[in-house]
Scaffold this motif. Structure first.
Motif, PDB file in Angstrom:
ATOM      1  N   ILE A  93      20.253  27.998  57.194  1.00  0.00           N
ATOM      2  CA  ILE A  93      20.857  29.162  56.559  1.00  0.00           C
ATOM      3  C   ILE A  93      22.130  28.812  55.854  1.00  0.00           C
ATOM      4  O   ILE A  93      22.088  29.297  54.652  1.00  0.00           O
ATOM      5  N   ALA A  94      22.810  28.024  56.544  1.00  0.00           N
ATOM      6  CA  ALA A  94      24.212  27.804  55.693  1.00  0.00           C
ATOM      7  C   ALA A  94      24.066  27.069  54.606  1.00  0.00           C
ATOM      8  O   ALA A  94      25.017  26.891  53.579  1.00  0.00           O
ATOM      9  N   ARG A  95      23.099  26.256  54.423  1.00  0.00           N
ATOM     10  CA  ARG A  95      22.797  25.481  53.051  1.00  0.00           C
ATOM     11  C   ARG A  95      22.402  26.488  52.050  1.00  0.00           C
ATOM     12  O   ARG A  95      22.298  26.021  50.723  1.00  0.00           O
ATOM     13  N   PHE A  96      22.258  27.688  52.447  1.00  0.00           N
ATOM     14  CA  PHE A  96      21.690  28.571  51.046  1.00  0.00           C
ATOM     15  C   PHE A  96      22.748  29.843  51.093  1.00  0.00           C
ATOM     16  O   PHE A  96      22.475  31.015  51.113  1.00  0.00           O
ATOM     17  N   PRO A  97      24.046  29.589  50.875  1.00  0.00           N
ATOM     18  CA  PRO A  97      24.905  30.609  50.931  1.00  0.00           C
ATOM     19  C   PRO A  97      24.844  31.603  49.816  1.00  0.00           C
ATOM     20  O   PRO A  97      25.173  32.786  50.106  1.00  0.00           O
ATOM     21  N   ASP A  98      24.286  31.380  48.665  1.00  0.00           N
ATOM     22  CA  ASP A  98      24.087  32.498  47.506  1.00  0.00           C
ATOM     23  C   ASP A  98      22.488  33.110  47.547  1.00  0.00           C
ATOM     24  O   ASP A  98      21.946  33.123  46.579  1.00  0.00           O
ATOM     25  N   ALA A  99      21.835  32.894  48.522  1.00  0.00           N
ATOM     26  CA  ALA A  99      20.276  33.145  48.595  1.00  0.00           C
ATOM     27  C   ALA A  99      19.993  34.456  48.127  1.00  0.00           C
ATOM     28  O   ALA A  99      20.607  35.389  48.558  1.00  0.00           O
ATOM     29  N   PRO A 100      19.145  34.449  47.212  1.00  0.00           N
ATOM     30  CA  PRO A 100      18.734  35.827  46.653  1.00  0.00           C
ATOM     31  C   PRO A 100      17.594  36.622  47.646  1.00  0.00           C
ATOM     32  O   PRO A 100      17.123  37.463  47.495  1.00  0.00           O
ATOM     33  N   PHE A 101      17.457  35.918  48.778  1.00  0.00           N
ATOM     34  CA  PHE A 101      16.566  36.584  49.780  1.00  0.00           C
ATOM     35  C   PHE A 101      17.152  36.616  51.116  1.00  0.00           C
ATOM     36  O   PHE A 101      18.157  35.737  51.481  1.00  0.00           O
ATOM     37  N   LYS A 102      16.456  37.264  52.146  1.00  0.00           N
ATOM     38  CA  LYS A 102      17.245  37.645  53.275  1.00  0.00           C
ATOM     39  C   LYS A 102      16.563  36.518  54.263  1.00  0.00           C
ATOM     40  O   LYS A 102      15.440  36.089  54.256  1.00  0.00           O
ATOM     41  N   PHE A 103      17.430  35.796  55.263  1.00  0.00           N
ATOM     42  CA  PHE A 103      17.023  35.265  56.459  1.00  0.00           C
ATOM     43  C   PHE A 103      16.505  36.024  57.667  1.00  0.00           C
ATOM     44  O   PHE A 103      17.557  36.762  58.087  1.00  0.00           O
TER      45      PHE A 103
END
Length: 335
Positions: free
Chosen positions: A181-191
């Protein structure tokens, strides 16, 4: 003759990881992989099945695959050498190590020795990204089982090809999920971190397994109508029924798909043959066949990975370097 007066120049590039990354974005990799699959479907690629050299019988804890290809539209010939080495972890190296050798198709002169680690990782991730765009009925909810490096590249590439709203993560390690999760700080989707694989799979539009397990990680009742299940591991990652009860089976290449990965055991039992594969991805991209025909059908896809993709990526790096005029180290092979 002219040869005695002047030796033909035989200069080979030696291209390291940093240089490869500089000339090859994730978008580049997705694009060249899709083209190479299409060219394969059009009969413009020569690619024998990979050969595995397992050294364990002689006391070396490792194996490597030799994966040759000639890609006519790129006029690129080469060989991917990739293996798994048990001792690497203790040395701080990745278990999988890859190199790509490129030669002149007409003379055999070495053109380049290319570090293959990033290429291997990125093209591995490009495959489910292309297949999801082709075969998924919906991509709102994606479940990823196994959250290592290959899963990272898979989601990175998928985020560039399809729209995703929710990513469910399943892994035996809680830290692995957090690192992912930390590798996608600006993700447009929710984890969503899932406690069980069933929780992750039920209702998911796309399920991907990216593990080194040999286990039933996905059960058939968990796969929804219209769902796409993709397996990327070297062994079995779903129950047999996920394959048996799928409306269609998709593969990237026939020859290798029977001998490794998720359907290997079913093939050995005689339940799966080359005729069982309804969708050949290269043929669909070449316009010779259709993929999904109904939003309600459940599609199972096995992604094995083929050396032509790495050879194509390395060939593209070489083209880019030549165009840039950058002074990358070259070695004279006559010296």
């Amino acid at each position: 003759g002219f040869l005695s007066e002047e030796k033909m120049e035989q200069k080979a590039y030696i291209i390291g990881e940093e240089t490869v990354r500089k000339y090859l974005t994730a978008e580049d990799v997705i694009d060249i992989c899709e083209k190479t699959w299409r060219w394969y479907g059009e009969g413009k690629v020569v690619m024998p099945n990979k050969i595995t050299t397992d050294m364990s019988s002689l006391g070396v804890a490792g194996w490597f695959n030799s994966m040759p290809a000639y890609i006519a539209p790129l006029d690129t010939a080469g060989l991917k050498l990739v293996g798994g080495y048990d001792g690497n972890k203790a040395l701080g190296l990745p278990y999988i190590k890859a190199n790509v050798v490129l030669t002149d198709p007409r003379t055999g002169i070495l053109k380049a020795l290319v570090s293959g680690d990033y290429i291997n990782d990125a093209r591995t991730g490009a495959q489910p990204a292309i297949m999801t765009r082709m075969l998924a009925a919906s991509t709102d909810v994606v479940c990823i089982i196994g959250t290592g490096l290959m899963a990272y590249y898979s989601l990175l590439c998928m985020s560039k090809t399809v729209d995703i709203k929710e990513v469910r993560l399943c892994d035996i390690s809680e830290e692995a999920k957090d690192r992912f999760i930390a590798r996608f700080p600006d993700a447009p989707f929710k984890f969503v971190k899932c406690k069980t694989n069933e929780e992750g799979c039920r209702g998911a539009d796309v399920i991907i397994t990216v593990t080194n397990a040999n286990a039933d990680l996905v059960e058939e009742p968990w796969v929804k109508e219209g769902g796409l299940v993709m397996t990327m591991g070297s062994f079995r990652e779903t129950s047999f029924d996920v394959v048996r009860k799928a409306d269609k089976i998709a593969v990237d290449q026939v020859g290798q798909s029977l001998h490794r990965g998720n359907v290997k055991e079913l093939a050995e039992m005689g339940e799966i043959t080359a005729d069982s594969f309804d969708i050949l991805v290269p043929d669909v991209l070449a316009g010779k066949a259709v993929g999904r025909t109904d939003p309600k059908e459940r599609i199972y896809a096995q992604i094995i990975g083929t050396g032509m993709l790495d050879v194509a990526c390395a060939g593209l790096v070489l083209q880019r370097i030549a165009q840039s005029g950058e002074d990358v180290f070259r070695f004279d092979m006559t010296k």
